[in-house]
Design a protein around this motif. Sequence first.
Motif, PDB file in Angstrom:
ATOM      1  N   PRO B 237      -4.271 -11.655   4.232  1.00 55.79           N
ATOM      2  CA  PRO B 237      -4.072 -13.038   3.799  1.00 55.79           C
ATOM      3  C   PRO B 237      -5.356 -13.678   3.272  1.00 55.79           C
ATOM      4  CG  PRO B 237      -3.022 -12.643   5.912  1.00 55.79           C
ATOM      5  CD  PRO B 237      -3.817 -11.412   5.597  1.00 55.79           C
ATOM      6  N   ALA B 238      -6.499 -13.322   3.886  1.00 53.49           N
ATOM      7  CA  ALA B 238      -7.772 -13.889   3.424  1.00 53.49           C
ATOM      8  C   ALA B 238      -8.065 -13.465   1.992  1.00 53.49           C
ATOM      9  CB  ALA B 238      -8.902 -13.450   4.348  1.00 53.49           C
ATOM     10  N   LEU B 239      -7.780 -12.210   1.678  1.00 56.79           N
ATOM     11  CA  LEU B 239      -7.998 -11.724   0.319  1.00 56.79           C
ATOM     12  C   LEU B 239      -7.046 -12.419  -0.654  1.00 56.79           C
ATOM     13  CD1 LEU B 239      -8.378  -7.888   1.031  1.00 56.79           C
ATOM     14  CD2 LEU B 239     -10.176  -9.450   0.284  1.00 56.79           C
ATOM     15  N   GLU B 240      -5.798 -12.564  -0.220  1.00 54.63           N
ATOM     16  CA  GLU B 240      -4.829 -13.246  -1.073  1.00 54.63           C
ATOM     17  C   GLU B 240      -5.259 -14.685  -1.330  1.00 54.63           C
ATOM     18  OE1 GLU B 240      -1.239 -12.386   1.051  1.00 54.63           O
ATOM     19  OE2 GLU B 240      -0.683 -10.806  -0.366  1.00 54.63           O
ATOM     20  N   ALA B 241      -5.817 -15.316  -0.282  1.00 56.18           N
ATOM     21  CA  ALA B 241      -6.294 -16.686  -0.446  1.00 56.18           C
ATOM     22  C   ALA B 241      -7.393 -16.760  -1.490  1.00 56.18           C
ATOM     23  CB  ALA B 241      -6.805 -17.211   0.895  1.00 56.18           C
ATOM     24  N   ALA B 242      -8.171 -15.648  -1.628  1.00 59.58           N
ATOM     25  CA  ALA B 242      -9.252 -15.604  -2.614  1.00 59.58           C
ATOM     26  C   ALA B 242      -8.740 -15.228  -4.010  1.00 59.58           C
ATOM     27  CB  ALA B 242     -10.326 -14.623  -2.162  1.00 59.58           C
ATOM     28  N   GLY B 243      -7.421 -15.064  -4.136  1.00 58.87           N
ATOM     29  CA  GLY B 243      -6.833 -14.836  -5.464  1.00 58.87           C
ATOM     30  C   GLY B 243      -6.473 -13.403  -5.765  1.00 58.87           C
ATOM     31  N   ALA B 244      -6.571 -12.508  -4.772  1.00 54.22           N
ATOM     32  CA  ALA B 244      -6.267 -11.104  -5.034  1.00 54.22           C
ATOM     33  C   ALA B 244      -4.790 -10.805  -4.829  1.00 54.22           C
ATOM     34  CB  ALA B 244      -7.104 -10.222  -4.118  1.00 54.22           C
ATOM     35  N   LYS B 245      -4.356  -9.746  -5.492  1.00 54.82           N
ATOM     36  CA  LYS B 245      -3.013  -9.237  -5.205  1.00 54.82           C
ATOM     37  C   LYS B 245      -3.170  -8.097  -4.222  1.00 54.82           C
ATOM     38  CE  LYS B 245       0.146  -8.396  -8.317  1.00 54.82           C
ATOM     39  NZ  LYS B 245       0.631  -7.792  -9.603  1.00 54.82           N
ATOM     40  N   VAL B 246      -2.539  -8.192  -3.094  1.00 57.89           N
ATOM     41  CA  VAL B 246      -2.741  -7.205  -2.035  1.00 57.89           C
ATOM     42  C   VAL B 246      -1.449  -6.422  -1.803  1.00 57.89           C
ATOM     43  CG1 VAL B 246      -3.362  -6.820   0.376  1.00 57.89           C
ATOM     44  CG2 VAL B 246      -4.476  -8.650  -0.941  1.00 57.89           C
ATOM     45  N   GLU B 247      -1.623  -5.128  -1.723  1.00 56.99           N
ATOM     46  CA  GLU B 247      -0.469  -4.246  -1.503  1.00 56.99           C
ATOM     47  C   GLU B 247      -0.755  -3.458  -0.240  1.00 56.99           C
ATOM     48  OE1 GLU B 247       1.131  -0.215  -3.705  1.00 56.99           O
ATOM     49  OE2 GLU B 247      -0.070  -1.650  -4.867  1.00 56.99           O
ATOM     50  N   ARG B 248       0.206  -3.459   0.699  1.00 52.61           N
ATOM     51  CA  ARG B 248       0.019  -2.735   1.947  1.00 52.61           C
ATOM     52  C   ARG B 248       0.468  -1.287   1.708  1.00 52.61           C
ATOM     53  NH1 ARG B 248      -1.079  -5.165   6.785  1.00 52.61           N
ATOM     54  NH2 ARG B 248      -0.780  -7.201   5.845  1.00 52.61           N
ATOM     55  N   VAL B 249      -0.466  -0.369   1.680  1.00 44.28           N
ATOM     56  CA  VAL B 249      -0.113   1.022   1.385  1.00 44.28           C
ATOM     57  C   VAL B 249       0.420   1.708   2.636  1.00 44.28           C
ATOM     58  CG1 VAL B 249      -0.938   3.246   0.520  1.00 44.28           C
ATOM     59  CG2 VAL B 249      -1.894   1.120  -0.382  1.00 44.28           C
ATOM     60  N   GLU B 250      -0.300   1.552   3.730  1.00 42.27           N
ATOM     61  CA  GLU B 250       0.143   2.063   5.019  1.00 42.27           C
ATOM     62  C   GLU B 250      -0.570   1.253   6.087  1.00 42.27           C
ATOM     63  OE1 GLU B 250      -1.498   6.131   4.250  1.00 42.27           O
ATOM     64  OE2 GLU B 250      -2.726   5.666   6.007  1.00 42.27           O
ATOM     65  N   ASP B 251      -0.344   1.608   7.307  1.00 45.75           N
ATOM     66  CA  ASP B 251      -0.996   0.879   8.382  1.00 45.75           C
ATOM     67  C   ASP B 251      -2.508   0.964   8.234  1.00 45.75           C
ATOM     68  OD1 ASP B 251       0.257  -0.715  10.174  1.00 45.75           O
ATOM     69  OD2 ASP B 251      -0.176   0.598  11.912  1.00 45.75           O
ATOM     70  N   GLY B 252      -3.165  -0.169   8.128  1.00 43.04           N
ATOM     71  CA  GLY B 252      -4.623  -0.164   8.049  1.00 43.04           C
ATOM     72  C   GLY B 252      -5.179   0.111   6.668  1.00 43.04           C
ATOM     73  N   LEU B 253      -4.339   0.259   5.661  1.00 39.89           N
ATOM     74  CA  LEU B 253      -4.846   0.556   4.316  1.00 39.89           C
ATOM     75  C   LEU B 253      -4.231  -0.419   3.309  1.00 39.89           C
ATOM     76  CD1 LEU B 253      -6.426   2.353   2.347  1.00 39.89           C
ATOM     77  CD2 LEU B 253      -4.407   3.797   2.192  1.00 39.89           C
ATOM     78  N   LEU B 254      -5.126  -1.101   2.573  1.00 42.54           N
ATOM     79  CA  LEU B 254      -4.663  -2.062   1.566  1.00 42.54           C
ATOM     80  C   LEU B 254      -5.100  -1.618   0.179  1.00 42.54           C
ATOM     81  CD1 LEU B 254      -5.743  -5.396   3.335  1.00 42.54           C
ATOM     82  CD2 LEU B 254      -3.477  -4.311   3.378  1.00 42.54           C
ATOM     83  N   ARG B 255      -4.320  -1.988  -0.829  1.00 42.74           N
ATOM     84  CA  ARG B 255      -4.733  -1.744  -2.214  1.00 42.74           C
ATOM     85  C   ARG B 255      -4.873  -3.130  -2.843  1.00 42.74           C
ATOM     86  NH1 ARG B 255      -2.020   0.172  -6.865  1.00 42.74           N
ATOM     87  NH2 ARG B 255      -3.401   1.487  -8.119  1.00 42.74           N
ATOM     88  N   VAL B 256      -6.091  -3.447  -3.260  1.00 41.18           N
ATOM     89  CA  VAL B 256      -6.415  -4.818  -3.667  1.00 41.18           C
ATOM     90  C   VAL B 256      -6.713  -4.874  -5.159  1.00 41.18           C
ATOM     91  CG1 VAL B 256      -7.961  -6.777  -3.248  1.00 41.18           C
ATOM     92  CG2 VAL B 256      -7.432  -5.183  -1.394  1.00 41.18           C
ATOM     93  N   ARG B 257      -6.026  -5.745  -5.875  1.00 35.41           N
ATOM     94  CA  ARG B 257      -6.331  -5.942  -7.286  1.00 35.41           C
ATOM     95  C   ARG B 257      -6.865  -7.336  -7.504  1.00 35.41           C
ATOM     96  NH1 ARG B 257      -2.417  -2.803 -10.700  1.00 35.41           N
ATOM     97  NH2 ARG B 257      -1.613  -1.257  -9.253  1.00 35.41           N
TER      98      ARG B 257
END
Lengths: 262, 296
Positions: B237-257
């Motif tokens: 959520p913090a990354l999303e708040a900074a304007g990123a698109k966040v994708e949850r790939v698996e537990d503990g792993l995010l893909r951030v654009r």
Amino acid sequence: MTGLVKAEVRKLFTTRLWWIMLLVMLVLIGVNLTFITAFAGVTNEASGGAAIPGRETAEWVQTAWSAGAGGSIFVMILGVVMITSEYRYQTVTGTFLTTPRRGRVIGAKLITGALAGLLFALVALVLVAAVVIPATLLSGGELSLSESRIPQVSLGILVSTSLYGLFGIGLGALVRNQIAGIVGAVVWAYVIESIFTAIPVLHPVGKWLPGGAAQALMSIDVDTGLGRPEWLPAWGGALVLIAYGLLFAVVASATTVRRDIT
Amino acid sequence: MTAIEIRDLAKSFGSVKAVDGVSFTVEAGSVTGYLGPNGAGKTTTLRCLLGLVTPDSGEALVDGRRYVTLPQPVTEVGAVLEATSFHPGRTALDHLRILCAAAGLPDERAGESLAMVGLADVGDKRVGGFSLGMRQRLALSSALLGRPKIFILDEPANGLDPAGIEWLRGFLRHLAHDQGAAVLVSSHVLAEVEQTVDNVVIIARGRLVRQGSLAELTTNGDSAVRVRASDTATLGPALEAAGAKVERVEDGLLRVRGLDASAVGQIALDQRVVLTEVTQERSDLQKVFLELTGER
Ligand SMILES: Nc1ncnc2c1ncn2[C@@H]1O[C@H](COP(=O)(O)OP(=O)(O)OP(=O)(O)O)[C@@H](O)[C@H]1O
Ligand SMILES: [Mg+2]
């Protein structure tokens, strides 16, 4: 141009073919000389005359000396291979990258082919001299340069053998396939030319072929039992040979200069 | 001056348009990869450039001139072509000495060039006994004879072992970056040139599909950052708040654009989240290549 000729000479002498050809040539001329020497003066029952003149005669010297022309076919094969092996092993790419003006490469090959012919002819003449001179002297003959016309026959051998190098290069450039080129050269020299130069009825055509012109240049005037040959005059033979040389040189460059190398 | 310039080059073999209107340039001091699948027209282009094939239209120039007009071509251009071969009965040194004689170079260049490609010990061996990789090196050494400043190499890595490929990469970079040479090297295997080239020209079915620097090609639009963290529930959520698109790939792993790795790191620090992995995803060159050449 000297650099290019040097390169072509190196190409020729850094592979084994040249001495194999030289060896085969010596064997063949040796066999031929043995035959001419052994059967000299032997009378032929049917015609009642000797097919080959006696060893002591100037005519025999002339006949035996002309055996030195036996190198032409090998020089022609060498010429064929000088071109076709470039295509066969694709060294032609490197050759034309180094010298993109292809006409100059062909020119250097023609010069080298002629030089190789000269070398082969010289070696053949040394062998011929080593057999013929002792043979005729031991049989009580005299060695008269003017009567046996050794200088003229030798000159004919040198010139015609050199030119066969050019013929080979022209043929090689035309067919590009090594096997086809060599077979073509052998068929030409051993079948077509020998038919047209051995059978007197065919001489009107044969005298215009390179082989007939070479005979004319040597002015071999010996009845082989099939009737006296009617060659061109010596200068005519020389002109015909040179014309063939030019023709094959033109063929070689024309077929090479614009072709795509892929 | 532009070292290599290809302008609207076209060449057909019968009905096959091997090269169909290709234009590109190669500058001194850089390595350009010329890429394309089998039959794309790479070899045909290079052969036109080297005067071995006459193009139907267009121009191919080295140092602003047609190759066939160069007075001493091997001192300006070193070339290795695919179908370069050797007489099997000739030794490596003899092969090079022949080229030296034809080019008017001193014979010593033959030995020196052989040593540069690591073949000094086999100079007097017949080429018939050489392995594919040794032949490739010998071909390369013939390109070095005249100390040229332009290199045109068609699939030079063919037949080289991993150590050989590594050596070739270093050698090409050295030629371009240290000696200021212009290097044009073709390949259909991307991985081979990926670590060597500065610029890429891609061709497919005779037509140019892309050219540019390697960086331009690989950071092709959407690059993402893979983030592995102790507490993705907080970080996401913090990354999303900074304007990123966040994708949850698996537990503990995010893909951030939309954020780069350093921005991600800063946010994680602010949130007191431990990062265990941060990777900048490059769009895979192989993927780009397959897309561009339509070979999927
Ligand atoms: N001499 C030729 N005659 C006929 N067609 C040819 C000739 N040379 C090339 N071609 C055709 O031109 C096209 C391009 O060939 P080219 O050799 O330039 O491709 P390439 O990109 O080098 O391929 P590869 O990666 O396989 O080496 C192909 O379709 C090929 O079949
Ligand atoms: Mg190719």
